[in-house]
Design an enzyme around this catalytic site. Structure first.
Site, mmCIF file in Angstrom:
data_model
loop_
_atom_site.group_PDB
_atom_site.id
_atom_site.type_symbol
_atom_site.label_atom_id
_atom_site.label_comp_id
_atom_site.label_asym_id
_atom_site.label_seq_id
_atom_site.Cartn_x
_atom_site.Cartn_y
_atom_site.Cartn_z
ATOM 1 N N CYS A 158 40.262 43.350 41.749
ATOM 2 C CA CYS A 158 40.870 41.369 42.418
ATOM 3 C C CYS A 158 42.506 42.203 43.051
ATOM 4 O O CYS A 158 42.881 41.553 44.054
ATOM 5 C CB CYS A 158 40.815 40.274 41.252
ATOM 6 S SG CYS A 158 41.851 40.808 39.869
ATOM 7 N N GLU A 212 39.119 32.412 37.197
ATOM 8 C CA GLU A 212 39.930 33.870 38.234
ATOM 9 C C GLU A 212 39.324 34.659 38.926
ATOM 10 O O GLU A 212 38.691 35.360 38.651
ATOM 11 C CB GLU A 212 40.748 34.828 37.084
ATOM 12 C CG GLU A 212 41.474 34.435 35.573
ATOM 13 C CD GLU A 212 43.430 34.623 35.737
ATOM 14 O OE1 GLU A 212 43.540 35.080 36.885
ATOM 15 O OE2 GLU A 212 43.443 34.003 35.117
ATOM 16 N N LYS A 232 29.712 36.620 28.332
ATOM 17 C CA LYS A 232 28.002 37.111 29.038
ATOM 18 C C LYS A 232 28.972 38.258 30.171
ATOM 19 O O LYS A 232 29.433 37.378 30.330
ATOM 20 C CB LYS A 232 27.502 36.009 29.864
ATOM 21 C CG LYS A 232 26.034 36.730 30.433
ATOM 22 C CD LYS A 232 25.912 35.651 31.608
ATOM 23 C CE LYS A 232 26.941 36.285 32.950
ATOM 24 N NZ LYS A 232 26.833 37.699 33.421
ATOM 25 N N PRO A 233 29.207 39.396 29.790
ATOM 26 C CA PRO A 233 29.580 40.892 31.221
ATOM 27 C C PRO A 233 28.109 40.364 32.186
ATOM 28 O O PRO A 233 27.631 39.884 32.319
ATOM 29 C CB PRO A 233 28.969 41.960 30.342
ATOM 30 C CG PRO A 233 28.287 41.080 28.822
ATOM 31 C CD PRO A 233 28.697 40.167 28.480
HETATM 32 P P1 NAD Z 1 30.369 37.645 40.615
HETATM 33 O O1 NAD Z 1 31.139 36.402 41.118
HETATM 34 O O2 NAD Z 1 29.416 37.520 41.306
HETATM 35 O O3 NAD Z 1 29.816 37.098 39.111
HETATM 36 C C1 NAD Z 1 30.537 37.345 38.280
HETATM 37 C C2 NAD Z 1 30.301 36.804 36.431
HETATM 38 O O4 NAD Z 1 29.827 35.797 37.291
HETATM 39 C C3 NAD Z 1 29.184 37.797 36.156
HETATM 40 O O5 NAD Z 1 28.747 37.703 35.090
HETATM 41 C C4 NAD Z 1 27.676 37.016 36.553
HETATM 42 O O6 NAD Z 1 26.923 37.128 36.281
HETATM 43 C C5 NAD Z 1 28.015 35.584 36.425
HETATM 44 N N1 NAD Z 1 27.144 34.126 37.035
HETATM 45 C C6 NAD Z 1 26.790 34.635 38.057
HETATM 46 N N2 NAD Z 1 26.189 33.174 39.299
HETATM 47 C C7 NAD Z 1 26.896 32.159 38.196
HETATM 48 C C8 NAD Z 1 26.508 31.082 37.658
HETATM 49 N N3 NAD Z 1 26.037 30.310 38.513
HETATM 50 N N4 NAD Z 1 27.394 30.783 35.947
HETATM 51 C C9 NAD Z 1 27.867 31.146 35.819
HETATM 52 N N5 NAD Z 1 27.333 32.107 35.857
HETATM 53 C C10 NAD Z 1 27.319 33.223 36.457
HETATM 54 O O7 NAD Z 1 31.223 38.338 40.254
HETATM 55 P P2 NAD Z 1 30.855 39.767 40.767
HETATM 56 O O8 NAD Z 1 30.722 40.576 41.977
HETATM 57 O O9 NAD Z 1 31.127 40.394 38.836
HETATM 58 O O10 NAD Z 1 32.913 40.099 40.221
HETATM 59 C C11 NAD Z 1 33.919 40.544 41.946
HETATM 60 C C12 NAD Z 1 35.000 39.220 41.859
HETATM 61 O O11 NAD Z 1 34.936 39.030 41.190
HETATM 62 C C13 NAD Z 1 35.668 39.216 43.146
HETATM 63 O O12 NAD Z 1 35.912 38.184 44.298
HETATM 64 C C14 NAD Z 1 37.160 39.984 42.610
HETATM 65 O O13 NAD Z 1 38.120 39.415 43.326
HETATM 66 C C15 NAD Z 1 36.880 38.951 41.137
HETATM 67 N N6 NAD Z 1 37.636 39.547 39.997
HETATM 68 C C16 NAD Z 1 38.824 38.577 39.375
HETATM 69 C C17 NAD Z 1 40.099 38.730 38.836
HETATM 70 C C18 NAD Z 1 40.932 38.086 38.468
HETATM 71 O O14 NAD Z 1 41.467 38.297 37.484
HETATM 72 N N7 NAD Z 1 41.328 37.312 40.396
HETATM 73 C C19 NAD Z 1 39.634 40.321 38.250
HETATM 74 C C20 NAD Z 1 38.162 40.780 39.054
HETATM 75 C C21 NAD Z 1 37.343 40.645 39.299
#
Ligand code: NAD
Length: 472
Positions: free
Chosen positions: A264, A230, A159-160
């Site tokens: 990240c 992650e 799920k992107p």
């Molecule tokens: P987010 O947590 O808002 O969303 C990530 C994903 O989770 C989305 O696909 C979203 O639809 C889904 N989601 C939301 N609520 C959910 C739920 N209750 N259950 C299951 N899935 C759910 O993150 P974002 O804003 O898309 O991305 C940015 C964040 O990602 C930053 O905190 C960044 O640091 C982190 N990130 C971490 C890494 C790593 O490797 N550690 C890499 C890239 C980004």
């Protein structure tokens, strides 16, 4: 009824795309479809799976122009959209050549203490792995865990992010052309779709924020499935007094603002000796002023818009909080609206303290707050004064000196004489510290092995013990 979600173009701010969220009933059907082919996918063996993944890589390369064009709309950047697509293709090929060398070849082993027993292990993959990815590198972070999981013999549902979903609609027919339409399935939607996916998989790989990561971990715990998380970071960069100043300022700039800081592993805090602070800041600010937005021409400049409009407001609030508490903004600092998108020029901030959100919260923008320090012990105290432990960096006079300092940083990966290297180098196993994640490493050999469970066959080479052998 499937919910329709409006998708905004980050360069124009306009809604110019829609997705139909996959509802829980559809997810259940898709999961059944995938599970129906899993045993055959496993039975064909690793060599055949590698061939299928290589075919997918070749087809992705053939159609890369359309994939890159779509990813470019998702993210508002051209060079990185290309690098990301080519990175996925090379990741597919690398894993396909590496996986056979990593596959354990179990043998019967005699018991150490009890010689009448022997055992052999079998490596059994999870059947259905779920991947939930964020918007900052939408394609790379959708495939980074999916590829080794598929090679292990699992089928995968991805799920992107609903912020950047377009690329998946272009990649789906390519997956079909590779004959992997049942093994590798994209579902679209937001939090409800993500939550529903966790109900159908045996293992979930989540990349995203700490708050959502907690929700995913709780749901995975309810379902008693492993969650590989992650999450966010607040990566520190420590520069020492003996470091090459010119190289240090260039590195601090690149590692903080590349991808508009929406990575990240971006450097989010820089610590510099007080003795060189003024010179460092002058040089850094001058270099930061040379960075150009890729607007109006996407093919020119260095950094793109905020992919997610809301992130611009989060970053703006952190900058305002810092200013109100006495920080000095030397460059950038104001969110710009160009053509409907939201942009920020590299923002170098001096006189920051750990009372400011900009030094504590994840920023995820092209912001470089720099703080002075007197001793290395103080720099390390500050570097570790955070809830995050994703990665960090040290720039000193040489690798050994940098490593000696990096040893004391509480984080899963330390870049030496550079910064944010986990965005460029995937070979080294690493696990997150503190709130930055949970579970086995996605990088290095464990990135493959974590998709297997170890099953043991234990044999008794003599007669089984009788109950009487245990009498009081
Ligand atoms: P987010 O947590 O808002 O969303 C990530 C994903 O989770 C989305 O696909 C979203 O639809 C889904 N989601 C939301 N609520 C959910 C739920 N209750 N259950 C299951 N899935 C759910 O993150 P974002 O804003 O898309 O991305 C940015 C964040 O990602 C930053 O905190 C960044 O640091 C982190 N990130 C971490 C890494 C790593 O490797 N550690 C890499 C890239 C980004």
């Amino acid at each position: 009824m499937n919910e329709t979600i409006d998708i905004k173009n980050p360069r124009t701010g306009e809604v110019d795309y829609h997705i139909n969220a996959t509802n829980p009933a559809d997810i259940s059907n898709l999961a059944s479809r995938a599970l129906a082919v899993q045993s055959e996918w496993l039975a064909i063996g690793l060599e055949e799976r590698c061939k299928a993944i290589s075919t997918f890589a070749d087809l992705l390369e053939t159609h890369s122009t359309s994939v890159i064009r779509t990813l470019e709309i998702d993210t508002g950047r051209r060079m990185l959209a290309r690098a990301e697509t080519l990175g996925v293709i090379s990741n597919l090929r690398n894993w396909a050549s590496l996986a056979p060398t990593l596959m354990p070849t179990p043998e019967w082993t005699q018991g150490r203490a009890k010689h009448n027993f022997k055992h052999i292990n079998e490596y059994v993959p999870y059947k259905l792995v779920g991947v939930i990815s964020p918007w900052n590198f939408p394609m790379m972070l959708s495939f980074i865990d999916a590829i080794p999981a598929l090679l292990a013999g699992a089928v995968v549902m991805i799920k992107p992010s609903e912020v950047t979903p377009r690329f998946a609609d272009v990649v789906t027919p390519i997956i079909k052309a590779a004959g992997l339409q049942d093994q590798l399935i994209f579902v679209q939607g937001g939090s409800a779709t993500g939550a529903a996916l966790i109900d159908h998989v045996e293992c979930v790989c989540f990349t995203g924020s700490v708050p959502t990561g907690r929700k995913v971990a709780l749901k995975a715990a309810e379902n008693l499935i492993p969650a590989n998380l992650e999450l966010g970071g607040k990566d520190p960069l420590i520069i020492t007094k003996d470091a090459d100043l010119n190289a240090a300022t260039s590195l601090a700039l690149r590692a903080s603002v590349l991808a508009t800081g929406q990575a990240c592993q971006s450097i989010e805090r820089v610590y510099v000796p007080n003795a060189i602070y003024e010179t460092f800041m002058e040089q850094l600010a001058e270099k930061a002023r040379g960075v150009k937005l890729n607007y109006p021409d996407i093919s020119k400049g260095h950094i793109g818009p905020f992919i997610f409009e809301r992130q611009a407001s989060i970053v703006a609030a952190q900058i305002e909080d810092a200013k109100a508490k006495g920080a000095k903004v030397l460059t950038g600092g104001t969110i710009l609206s160009h053509g409907g998108g939201r942009w920020l020029e590299p923002t170098v901030i001096a006189s920051v303290t750990h009372d400011m959100d900009i030094m504590r919260e994840e920023t995820f923008g092209p912001v470089i707050p720099v703080m002075g320090y007197e001793t290395i012990e103080e720099a390390l105290f500050l570097a570790n004064d955070t809830e995050f432990g994703l990665s960090g960096a040290v720039f000193a006079e040489n690798i050994d000196a940098a490593k000696a300092i990096g040893k004391h940083i509480e984080a899963g990966a330390i870049s030496l004489m550079d910064g944010a290297l986990t965005g460029q180098y995937f070979d080294a196993g690493k696990q997150s510290f503190k709130n930055s994640g949970l579970g086995g490493s996605r990088m290095g050999v464990n990135g493959f092995l974590r998709f297997f469970r170890q099953k043991a066959y234990i044999a008794n080479t003599t007669a089984p013990l009788r109950l009487e052998d245990f009498s009081e």
